[in-house]
Write an enzyme that holds these catalytic residues in place. Structure first.
Site, mmCIF file in Angstrom:
data_model
loop_
_atom_site.group_PDB
_atom_site.id
_atom_site.type_symbol
_atom_site.label_atom_id
_atom_site.label_comp_id
_atom_site.label_asym_id
_atom_site.label_seq_id
_atom_site.Cartn_x
_atom_site.Cartn_y
_atom_site.Cartn_z
ATOM 1 N N CYS A 113 76.549 39.422 21.565
ATOM 2 C CA CYS A 113 78.004 39.376 21.362
ATOM 3 C C CYS A 113 78.719 39.097 22.674
ATOM 4 O O CYS A 113 79.717 38.393 22.706
ATOM 5 C CB CYS A 113 78.486 40.700 20.774
ATOM 6 S SG CYS A 113 78.044 42.129 21.771
ATOM 7 N N GLU A 133 82.791 46.629 15.881
ATOM 8 C CA GLU A 133 82.394 45.852 17.072
ATOM 9 C C GLU A 133 81.985 44.474 16.580
ATOM 10 O O GLU A 133 80.949 44.333 15.925
ATOM 11 C CB GLU A 133 81.224 46.524 17.792
ATOM 12 C CG GLU A 133 81.545 47.871 18.389
ATOM 13 C CD GLU A 133 82.465 47.800 19.582
ATOM 14 O OE1 GLU A 133 82.840 46.684 20.011
ATOM 15 O OE2 GLU A 133 82.838 48.871 20.086
#
Ligand code: NAD
Length: 496
Positions: A288, A252
């Protein structure tokens, strides 16, 4: 700079095979709002200790994989209750070591517990063996645990991005070695310790440090899966490190998430304007999936920018993370503060206009901590570094676009594809969303406000490989194993 331990400073140790393990040396974690204050200490785990942790996990795995899903879920539910009971203590620690305001630290625990509950509720169904009787015989499909998981988490959401790995990995029958980030190691270690107290020794191990320890976790042949959240550049090292032993991986990574405002967006919608500001500046922009570049249809651009500045000035209150009025805290670390400042400076040098946003509640604190005044950048070029790089901090560029094809191209030419958002009339927004290369696209909201842990989360392109959350986020800790019992044992085309 002279530092001093806070009276509440804590020391965390590595956890190996159910034991707290002392280290020869330790590092200090400072408070980003007041870097002279030490919040706690964490060990400099040695490579030998990392190997011990992996070996403890490998031994524990042999027994743990044979336990029933009911037993695993029961242990995890007890751990959830213990985390809930300790929430205020964990939140205080997280806020002090990370710099995120208290409401935001509570939000992180909220997301972590929501996911842990989801895995407890869904794991049995997600991992259920499937037996199919068919024309050619019978097939049994099981979801077997992979083995020893190295879980490596970043500093921005240290608890949520550790538990996102721990919960499904353990429920699927794996053993784990967790390495939190040295920029936020304390609260994640505390939470991992709480969870570990409900599981057999060796099923969860925790080590500390940076790339040196990370390398052992990604090369050791006994590790069969890497679950990593962090930067794209780090992931490139990890892919290379893991290639010798071909490890399973969930990565990720970074994002440069775009928010696209169509002509049909109503700039007078104050709730929506607040949502986009929050989507840019929550956790001081260090998420993010935060909206990191904003594109607005030229016909509404000027009005949008005016309303945006008003909304940002209303919502952004920069201050002490423990002050309930604060919405935006310091940047987590000096390196990140300098990087974000350099991007803004570069934009200025290129002729962009930089508008400061929000109110500084305490100038003295602001000057002493890793604070940055949030900024809006306008008048920049679509390919300036402030637009194409992941800034991961409190600044956002807003650019005009002329038509949908142009903005879709700008969106898709990024090396990233984590999340995106489209704002305006729902039907048109969904039509644009369908053309975007991103793991998640949200309509009329963005960032964590549009996150749903019941569905898979992850990125296209260099934003990652694989998915967390949803059923996929549980099965990613398994190997599908097919047992075939064909009724035609000898194939007719193979000669005698
Ligand atoms: P980072 O890549 O610097 O560090 C992440 C973790 O990797 C840390 O624990 C670090 O110690 C460890 N590490 C560093 N070098 C290593 C190596 N060679 N081998 C093994 N481990 C190593 O990332 P960061 O600065 O902590 O986090 C910010 C980044 O994470 C941003 O790019 C952000 O977008 C990304 N992120 C992505 C997601 C997502 O879900 N896609 C979520 C949060 C953050």
């Amino acid at each position: 700079m002279t530092t001093q331990a806070s009276p509440e400073a804590i020391t965390v140790e590595a956890l190996i095979n159910g034991q707290n393990v002392k280290s020869l040396s330790q590092s200090a974690k400072e408070n980003p709002a007041n870097p002279t204050e030490i919040v706690g200490y964490f060990p400099d785990t040695t490579q030998e200790q990392a190997v011990e942790a992996i070996e403890a996990a490998a031994v524990a795995f042999k027994t743990w994989k044979k336990t029933s899903i009911e037993e695993r879920v029961a242990s995890m539910r007890k751990a959830i209750e213990k985390i809930r009971a300790a929430e205020n203590e964990i939140v205080n620690l997280l806020s002090r070591e990370h710099g995120k305001p208290l409401y935001d630290a509570h939000g992180e625990i909220y997301v972590a517990l929501m996911w842990m509950e989801f895995t407890c509720n869904e794991a049995a169904a997600a991992l259920q063996e499937q037996v199919t009787e068919h024309d050619h015989g019978k097939t049994i499909l099981s979801y077997d645990p992979i083995g020893v998981v190295s879980a490596i988490s970043p500093w921005n959401y240290p608890i949520a991005l550790s538990t996102i790995k721990i919960a499904p990995a353990l429920l699927a029958g794996n053993a784990i070695v967790l390495k939190p980030s040295p920029y936020a190691p304390l609260a994640a270690a505390k939470v991992a310790e709480i969870i570990a107290s409900e599981f057999p020794a060796g099923v969860i191990n925790v080590v500390h440090g940076g790339a040196d320890v990370g390398v052992e976790l990604t090369t050791n042949p006994k590790v069969t899966k890497i679950a990593f959240t962090g930067g794209t550049e780090t992931a490139k090292h990890i892919i290379k490190a893991a290639s010798d032993t071909i490890k399973d991986m969930t990565l990720e990574l970074g994002g440069n998430d775009a928010a696209i405002f169509l002509e049909s967006f109503d700039v007078n919608d104050e709730r929506a304007m607040r949502r986009i500001v929050v989507s840019n500046f929550l956790t001081t922009g260090q998420i993010c999936m935060i909206a990191k570049r904003v594109y607005v249809h030229r016909s509404i651009y000027d009005a949008f920018v005016d309303k945006y500045i008003e909304a940002a000035n209303r919502w952004i209150r920069i201050g002490d993370p423990f002050d309930p009025k604060t919405t935006v805290g310091p940047v987590n670390n000096l390196k990140q503060k300098e990087y974000v400042s350099s991007l803004v400076e570069d934009a200025k040098q290129r002729g962009a206009k930089v508008t400061p946003l929000g109110t500084i509640l305490d100038q003295k604190l602001f000057d002493q901590g890793y604070y940055l005044q949030p900024t809006l950048v306008t008048g920049c070029d679509a390919h300036d570094p402030i637009v194409v790089e992941e800034q991961f901090g409190p600044t956002v560029p807003i650019l005009p676009f002329d038509d949908e094809d142009q903005v879709i191209t700008l969106h898709n030419e990024s090396i990233y594809g984590l999340t995106s958002s489209v704002w305006g009339a729902e039907k048109e927004a969904i039509a644009v969303a369908r053309q975007l290369e991103a793991g998640t696209t949200m309509i009329n909201t963005a960032a964590v406000q549009g996150l749903d842990v019941r569905f898979p989360f992850g990125g296209f392109k260099q934003s990652g490989i694989g998915r967390e959350y949803g059923t996929e986020g549980i099965r990613t800790y398994t190997e599908p194993h097919v047992i075939n019992v064909p009724n035609m044992l000898d194939l007719p085309y193979i000669p005698e």
